[in-house]
Design a protein around this motif. Structure first.
Motif, mmCIF file in Angstrom:
data_model
loop_
_atom_site.group_PDB
_atom_site.id
_atom_site.type_symbol
_atom_site.label_atom_id
_atom_site.label_comp_id
_atom_site.label_asym_id
_atom_site.label_seq_id
_atom_site.Cartn_x
_atom_site.Cartn_y
_atom_site.Cartn_z
ATOM 1 N N GLN A 68 0.824 -1.207 0.000
ATOM 2 C CA GLN A 68 0.000 0.000 0.000
ATOM 3 C C GLN A 68 0.856 1.255 0.000
ATOM 4 O O GLN A 68 0.554 2.227 -0.709
ATOM 5 C CB GLN A 68 -0.916 -0.008 1.219
ATOM 6 C CG GLN A 68 -2.030 -1.034 1.170
ATOM 7 C CD GLN A 68 -2.757 -1.158 2.503
ATOM 8 O OE1 GLN A 68 -2.194 -0.882 3.565
ATOM 9 N NE2 GLN A 68 -4.020 -1.566 2.448
ATOM 10 N N ALA A 69 1.918 1.250 0.785
ATOM 11 C CA ALA A 69 2.794 2.422 0.865
ATOM 12 C C ALA A 69 3.474 2.700 -0.465
ATOM 13 O O ALA A 69 3.651 3.859 -0.858
ATOM 14 C CB ALA A 69 3.832 2.219 1.962
ATOM 15 N N ARG A 70 3.851 1.653 -1.170
ATOM 16 C CA ARG A 70 4.503 1.824 -2.464
ATOM 17 C C ARG A 70 3.537 2.330 -3.528
ATOM 18 O O ARG A 70 3.951 2.994 -4.482
ATOM 19 C CB ARG A 70 5.124 0.501 -2.911
ATOM 20 C CG ARG A 70 6.352 0.097 -2.112
ATOM 21 C CD ARG A 70 6.831 -1.301 -2.460
ATOM 22 N NE ARG A 70 8.056 -1.642 -1.744
ATOM 23 C CZ ARG A 70 8.606 -2.857 -1.707
ATOM 24 N NH1 ARG A 70 8.008 -3.859 -2.356
ATOM 25 N NH2 ARG A 70 9.719 -3.080 -1.041
ATOM 26 N N ALA A 71 2.250 2.009 -3.360
ATOM 27 C CA ALA A 71 1.262 2.366 -4.386
ATOM 28 C C ALA A 71 0.568 3.696 -4.136
ATOM 29 O O ALA A 71 -0.020 4.270 -5.056
ATOM 30 C CB ALA A 71 0.205 1.261 -4.480
ATOM 31 N N GLN A 72 0.632 4.210 -2.910
ATOM 32 C CA GLN A 72 -0.149 5.403 -2.603
ATOM 33 C C GLN A 72 0.471 6.662 -3.227
ATOM 34 O O GLN A 72 1.646 6.668 -3.615
ATOM 35 C CB GLN A 72 -0.296 5.565 -1.096
ATOM 36 C CG GLN A 72 0.884 6.170 -0.381
ATOM 37 C CD GLN A 72 0.477 6.706 0.988
ATOM 38 O OE1 GLN A 72 -0.700 6.873 1.312
ATOM 39 N NE2 GLN A 72 1.468 6.993 1.822
ATOM 40 N N PRO A 73 -0.310 7.745 -3.351
ATOM 41 C CA PRO A 73 0.211 8.982 -3.939
ATOM 42 C C PRO A 73 1.438 9.495 -3.188
ATOM 43 O O PRO A 73 1.481 9.495 -1.955
ATOM 44 C CB PRO A 73 -0.968 9.952 -3.804
ATOM 45 C CG PRO A 73 -2.169 9.082 -3.759
ATOM 46 C CD PRO A 73 -1.749 7.854 -3.023
ATOM 47 N N SER A 74 2.429 9.903 -3.947
ATOM 48 C CA SER A 74 3.706 10.350 -3.395
ATOM 49 C C SER A 74 3.752 11.877 -3.315
ATOM 50 O O SER A 74 2.908 12.570 -3.896
ATOM 51 C CB SER A 74 4.849 9.867 -4.282
ATOM 52 O OG SER A 74 4.818 10.558 -5.528
ATOM 53 N N PRO A 75 4.746 12.429 -2.620
ATOM 54 C CA PRO A 75 4.924 13.881 -2.662
ATOM 55 C C PRO A 75 5.081 14.416 -4.084
ATOM 56 O O PRO A 75 4.641 15.532 -4.381
ATOM 57 C CB PRO A 75 6.195 14.088 -1.828
ATOM 58 C CG PRO A 75 6.173 12.973 -0.840
ATOM 59 C CD PRO A 75 5.636 11.794 -1.623
ATOM 60 N N ALA A 76 5.689 13.635 -4.970
ATOM 61 C CA ALA A 76 5.819 14.068 -6.367
ATOM 62 C C ALA A 76 4.452 14.187 -7.030
ATOM 63 O O ALA A 76 4.201 15.111 -7.823
ATOM 64 C CB ALA A 76 6.697 13.091 -7.137
ATOM 65 N N ASP A 77 3.545 13.266 -6.708
ATOM 66 C CA ASP A 77 2.181 13.364 -7.233
ATOM 67 C C ASP A 77 1.495 14.622 -6.704
ATOM 68 O O ASP A 77 0.744 15.290 -7.432
ATOM 69 C CB ASP A 77 1.368 12.138 -6.826
ATOM 70 C CG ASP A 77 1.874 10.855 -7.455
ATOM 71 O OD1 ASP A 77 2.261 10.895 -8.638
ATOM 72 O OD2 ASP A 77 1.881 9.826 -6.765
ATOM 73 N N ALA A 78 1.758 14.935 -5.427
ATOM 74 C CA ALA A 78 1.158 16.135 -4.834
ATOM 75 C C ALA A 78 1.664 17.393 -5.513
ATOM 76 O O ALA A 78 0.893 18.342 -5.747
ATOM 77 C CB ALA A 78 1.457 16.176 -3.344
ATOM 78 N N VAL A 79 2.937 17.444 -5.835
ATOM 79 C CA VAL A 79 3.490 18.597 -6.544
ATOM 80 C C VAL A 79 2.808 18.755 -7.896
ATOM 81 O O VAL A 79 2.435 19.869 -8.294
ATOM 82 C CB VAL A 79 5.020 18.444 -6.707
ATOM 83 C CG1 VAL A 79 5.560 19.485 -7.701
ATOM 84 C CG2 VAL A 79 5.719 18.582 -5.366
ATOM 85 N N ASN A 80 2.621 17.661 -8.599
ATOM 86 C CA ASN A 80 1.945 17.748 -9.896
ATOM 87 C C ASN A 80 0.507 18.235 -9.748
ATOM 88 O O ASN A 80 0.003 18.977 -10.598
ATOM 89 C CB ASN A 80 1.980 16.394 -10.598
ATOM 90 C CG ASN A 80 3.300 16.133 -11.296
ATOM 91 O OD1 ASN A 80 4.037 17.067 -11.623
ATOM 92 N ND2 ASN A 80 3.612 14.867 -11.508
ATOM 93 N N ARG A 81 -0.160 17.833 -8.666
ATOM 94 C CA ARG A 81 -1.520 18.316 -8.442
ATOM 95 C C ARG A 81 -1.522 19.831 -8.230
ATOM 96 O O ARG A 81 -2.363 20.548 -8.783
ATOM 97 C CB ARG A 81 -2.142 17.611 -7.240
ATOM 98 C CG ARG A 81 -3.571 18.051 -6.942
ATOM 99 C CD ARG A 81 -4.129 17.322 -5.724
ATOM 100 N NE ARG A 81 -5.444 17.817 -5.352
ATOM 101 C CZ ARG A 81 -6.604 17.320 -5.789
ATOM 102 N NH1 ARG A 81 -6.584 16.297 -6.642
ATOM 103 N NH2 ARG A 81 -7.753 17.825 -5.394
ATOM 104 N N VAL A 82 -0.573 20.321 -7.440
ATOM 105 C CA VAL A 82 -0.470 21.764 -7.215
ATOM 106 C C VAL A 82 -0.183 22.485 -8.526
ATOM 107 O O VAL A 82 -0.766 23.535 -8.818
ATOM 108 C CB VAL A 82 0.606 22.077 -6.164
ATOM 109 C CG1 VAL A 82 0.867 23.580 -6.079
ATOM 110 C CG2 VAL A 82 0.191 21.536 -4.805
#
Length: 358
Positions: A68-82
């Motif tokens: 689950q930890a490997r598959a969940q949204p990462s900080p990099a995904d959060a940056v792309n959302r911003v």
């Protein structure tokens, strides 16, 4: 930090880290209204990334299974959302090209990614070998794409990002073996990419910062080409679970003190591995290393690791400079597109690498 870290009381303690930068005028001061187990509030642009990661459904890592930890949204995904919210492109910077290769290690191969400034011609470009974070359990080259890409562009250098085996499938010390083998492999192949294998530095974030220092130690002891400079961004360096920042940051995100225990549970063979000087770097023989640059975030359980590592390096006679960015959290360094502290930290630390790689 295994069960001892997880069992820490969430008592707030006031701690003034050895900062290289003062509190920014726009940074909210530490507040009694901060979440329990956290002593300071993130800056507004930093908070926007944390909010984005939460909106994507990310949960505290220690509450998840490894899968689950490997598959969940990462900080990099959060940056792309911003970036999407701000109307910015999420495409990789076209000013840098990449080639994915593999290097031999542990009886198999591991991925490695070579970043090169677009249009760079000829030979003798500087080389930086980079190790990503993730507690030796999660993350990969894609999650940590932003830092080596920015480094290649800003240093006009070839940057080689290294993948390595992780726990629990391959526990300590497999990732150290891979890190060393990658360093030697880059030495053998850098010239074929237009790089100068003698004009080389090493860098890493979090667990990768620990790996970077360990490779420098192994190069010194093994008679290999040594790096001209070492960049360690919020490195894991001190097994002491009672360090101030570990007591302060029981609830900080994306990394909090209980998460360190979760990483140890899956990356190490047993709690005894915490005493190995490869993990507990402050107890290692650090003499004769190249100059070290340490970047830390204020709201991070690993902040004090950077401070005690700096002290150990100075005691060993190694030139070292360290700065702490107030209002920032673990993982901020790769967020230069949307977080001002990250831009400052990259400019400062890349500048120090640039001086060494002339």
């Amino acid at each position: 930090m295994l069960a001892t870290s997880v069992a820490l009381a969430a008592t707030l303690t006031a701690c003034a880290p050895g900062r290289g930068m003062g509190m920014k005028p726009s940074a909210p001061p530490p507040s009694a209204m901060a979440p329990m187990g956290m002593t300071a509030r993130p800056d507004a642009d930093m908070q926007a990334v944390l909010d984005a990661q939460s909106a994507l459904g990310a949960k505290p890592i220690e509450t998840l299974t490894v899968e689950q930890a490997r598959a969940q949204p990462s900080p990099a995904d959060a940056v792309n959302r911003v970036k999407m919210i701000m109307g910015m492109s999420t495409a990789p910077d076209a000013g840098v090209t990449t080639v994915d290769l593999t290097y031999p290690t542990g009886g198999t191969t591991q991925p490695i990614r070579v970043y090169k400034p677009a249009g760079a011609m000829g030979a003798n470009l500087p080389v930086v070998v980079y190790y990503h974070g993730g507690g030796w359990v999660i993350a990969n080259l894609d999650v940590y794409d932003a830092t080596p890409r920015s480094m290649a562009k800003n240093l006009n250098a070839i940057v080689v990002s290294v993948e390595y085996r992780k726990g629990p499938e391959n526990r300590f010390p497999a990732f150290y073996e891979d890190a060393n083998n990658a360093w030697k492999w880059v030495q053998e192949n850098a010239a074929s990419w237009g790089g100068d294998p003698k004009n080389i530095a090493i860098a890493g974030e979090s667990a990768g910062g620990n790996l970077a220092l360990n490779v420098a130690i192994a190069a010194r002891d093994g008679g290999w080409t040594q790096p001209k400079a070492i960049l360690a961004v919020y490195p894991i360096a001190d097994a002491n679970p009672q360090l101030p920042s570990k007591v302060e940051n029981m609830a900080s995100l994306p990394l909090r003190t209980p998460t360190l225990g979760w990483f140890g549970q899956y990356a190490l063979r047993s709690p005894a591995d915490q005493n190995d000087p490869r993990y507990n770097l402050v107890a290692a023989d650090l003499r004769g290393l190249a100059p070290v640059t340490i970047v830390n975030a204020q709201i991070d359980p690993l902040r004090s690791d950077g401070e005690t590592l700096m002290t150990a390096l100075r005691r060993a006679g190694v030139p070292v400079e360290r700065r702490v960015w107030d209002g920032s959290v673990h993982e901020f360094f790769s967020m230069a597109d949307v977080v001002s502290d990250a831009r400052e930290a990259q400019a400062w630390s890349f500048g120090r690498l640039r001086m060494a790689l002339r």
